[in-house]
Design a protein around this motif. Structure first.
Motif, PDB file in Angstrom:
ATOM      1  N   MET A  38       0.808  -1.195   0.000  1.00 31.07           N
ATOM      2  CA  MET A  38       0.000   0.000   0.000  1.00 31.07           C
ATOM      3  C   MET A  38       0.851   1.258   0.000  1.00 31.07           C
ATOM      4  N   GLU A  42       8.874   3.774  -1.044  1.00 36.52           N
ATOM      5  CA  GLU A  42       9.638   4.832  -0.361  1.00 36.52           C
ATOM      6  C   GLU A  42       9.277   4.960   1.103  1.00 36.52           C
ATOM      7  N   ALA A  43       8.334   4.163   1.555  1.00 38.41           N
ATOM      8  CA  ALA A  43       7.827   4.379   2.907  1.00 38.41           C
ATOM      9  C   ALA A  43       8.888   4.069   3.959  1.00 38.41           C
ATOM     10  N   ASN A  44       8.837   4.798   5.046  1.00 41.96           N
ATOM     11  CA  ASN A  44       9.800   4.513   6.108  1.00 41.96           C
ATOM     12  C   ASN A  44       9.156   3.626   7.163  1.00 41.96           C
ATOM     13  N   MET A  82      -6.503  -0.001  -1.617  1.00 42.71           N
ATOM     14  CA  MET A  82      -6.014   0.552  -2.894  1.00 42.71           C
ATOM     15  C   MET A  82      -6.539   1.958  -3.135  1.00 42.71           C
TER      16      MET A  82
ATOM     17  N   ALA B  46      -3.532   5.952  -8.380  1.00 42.35           N
ATOM     18  CA  ALA B  46      -4.191   5.477  -7.168  1.00 42.35           C
ATOM     19  C   ALA B  46      -4.736   6.637  -6.351  1.00 42.35           C
ATOM     20  N   TYR B  53       1.406   9.899  -2.556  1.00 38.71           N
ATOM     21  CA  TYR B  53       1.506   9.168  -3.811  1.00 38.71           C
ATOM     22  C   TYR B  53       1.814   7.697  -3.558  1.00 38.71           C
ATOM     23  N   ARG B  54       1.415   6.874  -4.519  1.00 35.94           N
ATOM     24  CA  ARG B  54       1.655   5.439  -4.377  1.00 35.94           C
ATOM     25  C   ARG B  54       2.658   4.931  -5.415  1.00 35.94           C
ATOM     26  N   TYR B 127       5.102   9.472   4.254  1.00 34.51           N
ATOM     27  CA  TYR B 127       6.195   9.156   3.365  1.00 34.51           C
ATOM     28  C   TYR B 127       6.411  10.246   2.350  1.00 34.51           C
TER      29      TYR B 127
END
Lengths: 306, 507
Positions: A38, A42-44, A82, B46, B53-54, B127
């Motif tokens: 999801m 780049e998520a931390n 989503m 999305a 952003y995804r 993020y």
């Protein structure tokens, strides 16, 4: 018959709950982390933990399932990972497209397949019969993504008669409907043929002919109704399959649909969307079965449900 | 008499023809207002909220509606956009002058307050691209001048401000729609959001008051078509005007046809063969190097990717540096066999190459080709193809031996990706690579504000990575946009976005 209906309806909800439980378990043992899917690459770590808690994915499985059931009973099937919109809204937007495609291809398949099957049976071993049988097998065997792309190539790119993709108007329905129908026509034709042949061999058909009844009346009054029992089973299965999973057709023609929605949801590990789609498909199949059984009632008076 | 009349007639004829010729030529080159540009996408966006952003698709679409303080030109240099100029006052303070006379799509004025609200939101977003340890606060000096305070020297501040994730939103919209703002994307860009029909289309319309001047196109429509063959058929049937990265063998065909235009340019995404350097057998540097020399890179670029990619240039794409590093690995099977023996595997060994399918151009085919090439030097490599969701989880857990992976350098800087991928113990170091020198160099680069010095340090880090064979770069992507020849001035930026402000369609 009313008693039968009531008794059958009683089992619908438990069946759906059972299916949802299996879907729940299946998704939890599938590798792949919905939060990672999801939040993107780049998520931390903090964001991941926070989101996991927000979605309740840190809770033990049985607790997650009970929360889901509780919400479902109140009509809340959750928010899609989503799209971040309520899943019910997503399904309501998508289902009409699936329905129109299913009805279109199903009607064409039934209107073509059943008469062809009957013709094939009546003219057994003739040239017509052989031709229909061969075509049925061919149509049934062609992979749908190939037939779909071929139809687009011929009727969209070369002839420009129909749009190459999309949904929303009748002309958008023709090519995908045709490619889906092609598969079903073959199968229906073969089923109808063998069913009719079986009935034609019965004693009472000989009797009817001996009585002096015209062949047409023999076929339409006596043979068909009985032959239809097997065919109706297939029709019911076909229609529910069409409603739940025309994913290849939907992908090739870029149509919104339940099949594609479910497959995309599985790849994205979108648990709420997966659960809601499976529940919807299970409900459709169960209802289709119910209707099929009711049809038997009409077709075969020997089937008494007491 | 006769001669004079003929001459006069011929003269007039020539005159008329040349005028006709000149105007005809001028008409062809003159941009026309109007028209709808239909772009086929593999997946639909999305979200329309850039802070959340995804994937790059979201940014591709959002870039048409939103702008940032600074942006990238086609050479990935940082140029002004909503800021006209800027200066760095000291190590932790920057001043930006903002553009006057700009309005958001909803009429709100663009000013310092709008910038402050947007950047604070970007900073808070889980993020977002503003570094949580470095970005500090926005101070408003006047309506059109702001100061950005950072917690420590922030060498990539401009890069992070340039990426569309840190877009400038209309503060009115943020206050009005709050969490629903993803359905009401209101920025300062050349196109406004019109509507979105899930799984069917995203429609943007011209913003007449765009500060650079109204764009020529009436509408831009994005159409999600998941199947790559259907995209090509839809394009050839004339149902879409632009397709992105079509199947490589078709690109060569389209380049030869006058009806189509192929816009090709560098793209900052690279693909490499990674190793799990944390455990056996690939914790052995000599073994990694053996693999690196066993690969025929030219064959992969020419035959597997059909020439529709660029040869690799190291861990970082050349657009992102002023000068790329030297070529490191070449195809040298003899050397590879030597290294294999030195590594302690004279009889070869059995390994696995893991890959997704279709995530990167020809990823599976490349893995299979590499497996064949490795077999030639005695390494028995087996390819395992994964579904992306399961793959991602598996490599994040360091379960792989060799694996195909890629990265996009979306903020035009080498620092972020190098740090995120190769620093010891960071979450996205899926290769479990650890080297104290690289760590030290990356940390050092994090403190150097002078771009020239900073680049030298990062080049040194890249050289260590290559000497260590931490990764084996395979190719650098090309951005390929195929469109009808009637579409003119379509601009693509290497960081995977497009610009349509000057694009026009021949009617």
């Amino acid at each position: 018959m009313l008693r039968y209906l009531v008794r059958r309806s009683f089992w619908v909800v438990p069946q759906i709950i059972f299916v949802s439980l299996i879907a729940f378990i299946a998704m939890s043992i599938t590798p792949g982390d919905p939060v990672l899917m999801m939040l993107g690459p780049e998520a931390n770590a903090d964001a991941i933990e926070k989101t996991r808690k927000e979605l309740g994915l840190h809770l033990p499985l049985y607790e997650q399932y009970l929360i889901f059931l509780g919400n479902a009973c109140r009509g809340d099937l959750g928010i899609s990972y989503m799209t971040r919109r309520p899943v019910i809204k997503e399904l309501c937007g998508i289902f009409p497209f699936t329905l129109e495609l299913a009805v279109a291809s199903f009607s064409v398949a039934a209107l073509l397949g059943i008469p062809l099957g009957i013709l094939s049976a009546i003219k057994r071993h003739s040239f017509v019969d052989n031709l229909i049988r061969i075509l049925s097998v061919v149509w049934f065997s062609i992979p749908i993504f190939w037939s779909g792309l071929m139809l687009i190539l011929i009727f969209s790119v070369y002839l420009r008669w129909f749009p190459s993709f999309g949904a929303g108007s009748f002309s958008h329905l023709v090519l995908p409907g045709a490619s889906l129908a092609l598969v079903s026509v073959g199968m229906l034709g073969r089923m109808t043929r063998s069913s009719v042949l079986e009935v034609l061999a019965e004693e009472y058909v000989k009797t009817a002919r001996a009585k002096g009844l015209k062949e047409g009346k023999v076929i339409f009054k006596h043979v068909l109704k009985n032959a239809m029992v097997s065919v109706v089973t297939i029709l019911g299965l076909q229609f529910s399959a069409l409603l739940g999973g025309a994913v290849l057709t939907e992908s090739v023609f870029a149509r919104p649909g339940l099949g594609r929605f479910l497959v995309d949801a599985i790849f994205a590990r979108d648990y709420p969307a997966i659960r809601a789609s499976i529940i919807l498909i299970a409900t459709i199949v169960i209802l289709a079965n119910l209707l099929t059984d009711l049809a038997y009632f009409y077709l075969d008076p020997r089937i008494k449900y007491s | 008499m006769f001669k004079f009349r003929t001459l006069a007639l011929v003269g007039i004829l020539i005159g008329l023809l040349s005028i006709g010729g000149v105007t005809g030529w001028a008409e062809q080159e003159q941009p026309e207002y109007g028209g709808t540009l239909r772009i086929a996408l593999q997946v639909e966006p999305a979200t329309f909220d850039p802070n959340y952003y995804r994937s790059m698709v979201d940014l591709l679409v959002d870039r048409l509606m939103f702008e940032t303080l600074v942006t990238f030109d086609s050479e990935v240099n940082i140029v002004p956009e909503l800021a006209t100029h800027w200066e760095r006052i000291d190590d932790v303070t920057w001043r930006f002058w903002l553009r006057e006379g700009v309005n958001f799509h909803d009429g709100t004025s663009f000013n310092a307050e709008a910038v402050r609200v947007s950047l604070e939101r970007a900073f808070e977003a889980p993020y977002g691209y503003l570094d949580k340890d470095l970005f500090g606060s926005v101070e408003i000096e006047s309506d059109y001048i702001i100061k950005i305070h950072t917690q420590a020297p922030y060498p990539t501040l401009l890069n992070d401000l340039a990426i569309c994730i840190d877009a400038i939103y209309s503060p009115t919209a943020l206050a009005l729609y709050k969490d629903e703002v993803n359905m009401h994307p209101i920025g300062t860009g050349p196109f406004k959001f019109d509507h979105y029909t899930p799984k069917q289309e995203v429609v943007l319309v011209r913003y007449d008051e765009y500060w650079k001047g109204a764009p020529y196109l009436d509408k831009v429509v994005f159409l999600p078509i998941p199947d790559p063959t259907t995209r090509i058929l839809a394009f050839e049937a004339g149902d879409v005007d632009v397709i992105i990265d079509p199947l490589p063998h078709k690109v060569a065909d389209y380049e030869k046809m006058d009806d189509y235009r192929v816009v090709k340019g560098p793209n900052t995404r690279i693909v490499w063969l990674g190793f799990n350097s944390g455990t056996e057998p690939f914790d052995n540097k000599l073994l990694r190097q053996a693999v690196a020399y066993a690969i025929n890179y030219e064959d992969i670029v020419e035959y597997v990717c059909e020439g529709q990619v660029r040869p690799a240039s190291g861990p970082v794409p050349p657009e992102v540096m002023t000068k790329p590093i030297e070529t490191w690995f070449t195809y040298d099977p003899a050397k590879a066999r030597e290294l294999l023996k030195e590594a302690g595997y004279p009889n070869g060994l059995k390994v696995q190459i893991w890959t997704g399918e279709g995530r990167y151009l020809k990823d599976r085919e490349i893995a299979e080709t590499i497996a064949n090439q490795l077999r030639e030097i005695g390494i028995n490599a087996e390819v395992k193809v994964w579904e992306w969701g399961a793959y991602w989880t598996a490599i994040m857990n360091h379960e792989q031996q060799m694996y195909m992976i890629g990265a996009g350098y979306a903020n035009g800087s080498a620092f972020g990706p190098l740090k995120g991928l190769f620093k010891t113990g960071v979450p996205y170091n899926h290769g479990n690579y650890s080297n104290a020198t690289v760590d030290a160099l990356i940390d050092l680069a994090g403190t150097i504000l002078d771009p020239v010095e900073n680049e030298e340090v990062l080049l040194a880090a890249q050289r260590v990575l290559m000497a260590d064979a931490a990764l084996v770069p395979i190719y650098n992507k090309l951005g390929i946009y195929v469109m009808s020849a009637k579409v003119h001035d379509f601009e693509m930026i290497p960081v995977e976005t497009i610009r349509l402000d000057k694009t026009w369609i021949e009617q």
